[in-house]
Design a protein around this motif. Structure first.
Motif, short mmCIF file in Angstrom:
data_model
loop_
_atom_site.label_atom_id
_atom_site.label_comp_id
_atom_site.label_asym_id
_atom_site.label_seq_id
_atom_site.Cartn_x
_atom_site.Cartn_y
_atom_site.Cartn_z
N ARG A 1 -3.97 12.66 8.21
CA ARG A 1 -4.28 11.23 7.81
C ARG A 1 -3.17 10.29 7.93
NH1 ARG A 1 -5.86 8.78 2.01
NH2 ARG A 1 -3.59 8.97 1.71
N LEU B 1 -4.73 -1.20 3.26
CA LEU B 1 -4.98 0.29 2.86
C LEU B 1 -4.85 1.21 3.91
CD1 LEU B 1 -7.48 -0.27 0.05
CD2 LEU B 1 -5.32 0.07 -0.24
N SER C 1 -9.25 5.76 6.97
CA SER C 1 -9.73 4.68 5.81
C SER C 1 -11.16 4.33 5.91
CB SER C 1 -8.77 3.61 5.86
OG SER C 1 -7.43 3.84 5.69
N THR D 1 -1.36 4.25 -1.85
CA THR D 1 -2.58 3.83 -2.89
C THR D 1 -3.90 4.01 -2.18
OG1 THR D 1 -3.30 2.37 -4.29
CG2 THR D 1 -2.27 1.49 -2.24
N GLU D 2 -4.91 4.29 -2.83
CA GLU D 2 -6.16 4.53 -2.47
C GLU D 2 -7.10 3.27 -2.65
OE1 GLU D 2 -7.44 7.29 -0.97
OE2 GLU D 2 -5.38 8.28 -0.99
N SER D 3 -6.56 2.66 -3.62
CA SER D 3 -7.57 1.36 -3.84
C SER D 3 -6.60 0.36 -4.49
CB SER D 3 -8.71 1.65 -4.69
OG SER D 3 -8.24 1.66 -5.92
N GLN E 1 0.72 -1.07 -0.05
CA GLN E 1 -0.08 0.12 -0.23
C GLN E 1 0.93 1.25 0.14
OE1 GLN E 1 0.23 -1.97 2.83
NE2 GLN E 1 1.17 -0.65 4.07
#
Length: 676
Positions: A644, A481, A532, A490-492, A456
């Motif tokens: 975040r 994630l 998340s 990475t977001e997805s 990730q």
């Protein structure tokens, strides 16, 4: 009670006999004489190396159980057969199996059979060990309707066994959902999303071991690779595969893969994000192809007394065809002189000559042809190309037009351009760009299977670099994630798999936690909605009341309180991790030294005498300790460039404990940890 009537004594006797059989197998390998079976010294060297690897693989690791389970089959497939399940195959002098490799098909029911689906197994027996000695056993009668299904006490004890030293294999504790991933086929790629304590790293390593068992000859030719986030992590996991009998799997970081230049510089986060963006691949592609110049003059080739003329329009057509084929720049560079030579040979044949391949090769080496190729399709040095892109604003603007904004281009340009490749202070992201450019010039070698852990945290360009190493093979991608702690995390998984070149990979999610106690994972999971959203929380199967303590102190008391908590934790069995924000490492190191407490750095192996490790939060990912002392959570969050990322870093730190977590703080805890 005689030994024949004591089941534990019989099992111990089988263990003793099995170890003796393994020793005999090793001695047989050591006694092999190859003098009369090899035709030459090359064959002899290869065969001797294979024998030496075989001898290494047959080593008996006294501290690990040779077998950990037993299956008694009923009647359908293996009538009345009994199999001991272990780390490797062991046979007696007659060739009959004494221990079956856990990867063999007959071993699969040990992990998959249940009351609802006994898979022809009458009895499943698990063994308990202390050191290397067999001390207990536990039976499940899968075909007995009156016996209730229950959690295995020995299985639970093995999961919770204190951790000292490097990471252990989980071969004795693999769960059904993990086993499905481990035994999935070589042809397909698998992405495993798993929260803390779900065993995703161990699953990935055991998958490599399984694939090497099931497809040994193919993977011996094509190779395997395990990629981890840093050296500390690789050192932590390095003993898992040898414990399973696999010695030849290479381990590396992404930085190792792209080490074409010496990395001596760092990038600001905003610059690193742009350099890691997948759009850079198009900028580099344009820059490489910009070296090609369409010919405008005819070519004259002199051979002996004859002169052969190839007109400019035909030369242009040859060059355009190579460009349209979009093959590697270097391959086209090598093909161009042969294409030109072929055009000359056509003219020779039209003039009545009968040239052959040797003549074509000679024409391709002709000085005029060489000069033409150098002018039209010159060689490209990948590092020099990236150096020019980062130093020359005009060159960058030309090839980034419509791809990168003007502000993004400014972020890429060095304030003080380097004079040469050697003098440049390359960053880790620059090395990835050079690797991309190198692949545009010359194809990167592909392996048979690659395992990518902590995936990730990779940038799109890093994913591309890994994908090149398994372009014709398959991959196992492991990550969470929620633990993405880089600005480019990475977001997805769909995005990540696209950059990796494996969009068809199956995404599996592990949600059952076997490592982190329920109380601890529930506390850490309070952060998930804030960092998340939508990601499922891990459901821990481990009850461990009192495993979480939160203590507040005054600012002047915190260092002493942390030292006291470490001393308290050292009163327990197992490893201790003191995790703190990177900026807090130096003062805590001083406090530990002043108190006479020795400590290790991440990656240094814990021993019975040295069990405390001082861990910067930035290096905690992937590591685990029996007891964790966490210093000042707010400092961990504040140590990152944005909230975040800080919360994700804290989530990682909170979930490293196997048995107990003690949180100490002087400033207020992050509000996201408050009760809903």
């Amino acid at each position: 009670m005689s030994a024949s009537d004591d089941p534990l004594a019989r099992e111990r006797a089988h263990l003793t006999d099995s170890r003796a059989a393994l020793r005999a197998m090793r001695e047989d390998a050591e006694a092999l004489d190859i003098k009369d079976v090899t035709a030459n010294w090359v064959n002899a060297a290869v065969l001797q190396a294979q024998i030496e690897e075989r001898i290494k693989a047959l080593a008996d690791l006294s501290h690990t159980p040779l077998f950990f389970g037993r299956l008694d089959y009923l009647h359908t497939t293996q009538e009345g057969q009994r199999f001991y399940i272990g780390r490797r195959h062991v046979h007696d002098a007659q060739g009959d199996p004494m221990v079956i490799d856990w990867r063999a098909p007959v071993s699969q029911p040990f992990y998959r059979a249940s009351k609802k689906d006994p898979q022809d197994v009458g009895l499943r027996r698990r063994f308990g060990y202390t050191g290397g000695e067999l001390t207990a056993y536990e039976d499940e009668h899968l075909s007995d309707p009156d016996e209730l299904e229950r959690t295995s006490r020995l299985l639970q004890a093995e999961i919770e066994r204190p951790r000292v030293g490097p990471m252990r294999d989980i071969v004795a504790t693999i769960q059904p959902e993990q086993d499905e991933i481990v035994r999935s086929g070589l042809a397909g790629s698998v992405c495993v999303q798993g929260g803390p304590g779900t065993g995703k790293t161990a699953v990935g390593l055991h998958r490599v071991a399984y694939l090497l068992y099931a497809h040994r000859e193919r993977l011996a030719r094509t190779g395997t690779l395990v990629i981890g986030p840093n050296r500390s992590f690789l050192h932590y996991i390095e003993q898992v595969l040898p414990a399973l009998g696999e010695l030849e799997v290479r381990q590396a970081t992404v930085d190792d893969l792209v080490a074409h230049v010496e990395v001596r510089g760092t990038d600001e986060a905003a610059t690193a994000v742009v350099k890691g963006d997948a759009r850079m691949a198009e900028v580099l592609r344009r820059a490489v192809r910009s070296h090609v110049t369409l010919p405008t003059e005819p070519l004259m080739v002199v051979r002996g007394s004859r002169r052969w003329r190839v007109p400019a329009y035909e030369l242009e057509q040859i060059v355009r065809e190579l460009l349209d084929r979009d093959i590697r720049y270097g391959a086209a560079h090598d093909a161009l002189p042969q294409r030109v030579a072929h055009a000359v040979l056509v003219r020779m044949e039209q003039a009545g000559e009968a040239p052959d391949d040797r003549v074509q090769d000679a024409v391709a080496r002709n000085a005029a042809v060489k000069a033409f190729v150098k002018a039209v399709w010159p060689a490209v040095d990948p590092a020099k190309l990236v150096l020019r892109l980062l130093s020359d604003p005009v060159f960058l603007a030309e090839h980034a037009e419509g791809v990168l904004s003007a502000d993004e281009q400014k972020l890429l340009l060095w304030t003080k351009p380097a004079r040469s490749v050697k003098s440049a202070k390359w960053s880790a992201a620059d090395a990835v760009l050079i690797d991309e450019a190198k692949d545009l010039v010359e194809r990167t070698h592909s392996l048979g299977h690659v395992v990518l852990d902590e995936a990730q945290d990779l940038s799109p360009m890093q994913y591309r670099a890994v994908g090149r190493r398994c372009s014709t093979g398959s991959a196992t991608i492991l990550g969470d994630l929620a633990q993405g702690t880089t600005p480019w995390a990475t977001e997805s998984w769909a995005q990540a798999l696209g950059h990796l070149g494996k969009p068809e990979a199956v995404v599996e999610e592990l949600t059952a936690g076997f490592r982190v106690p329920r109380e601890v994972i529930a506390y850490a999971s309070r952060l998930l909605p804030h960092m998340s959203p939508g990601l499922a929380a891990v459901e821990s199967v481990r009850e461990n009341p009192g495993s979480l303590e939160i203590r507040r102190f005054g600012p002047d008391e915190l260092d002493a309180a942390v030292v006291a908590a470490c001393v308290e934790s050292l009163g327990h069995e197992g490893s201790i991790g003191l995790i703190a924000a990177d900026a807090r490492i130096a003062p805590l190191a001083e406090a530990l030294t002043a108190a006479g407490l020795a400590y290790l750095a991440p990656g240094e192996e814990t021993t019975a005498e040295s069990r405390l490790t001082l861990v910067p939060a930035s290096l905690a990912k992937g590591l685990e300790y029996d007891y964790v002392v966490l210093d000042d959570p707010a400092a961990v969050v504040d140590g990152e460039p944005d909230e975040r990322t800080g919360l994700r870093r804290l989530y990682v730190a909170l979930t490293r404990a196997v048995s107990g977590l003690t949180v100490l703080h002087s400033s207020a805890l992050p509000s996201q940890l408050a009760e809903d």
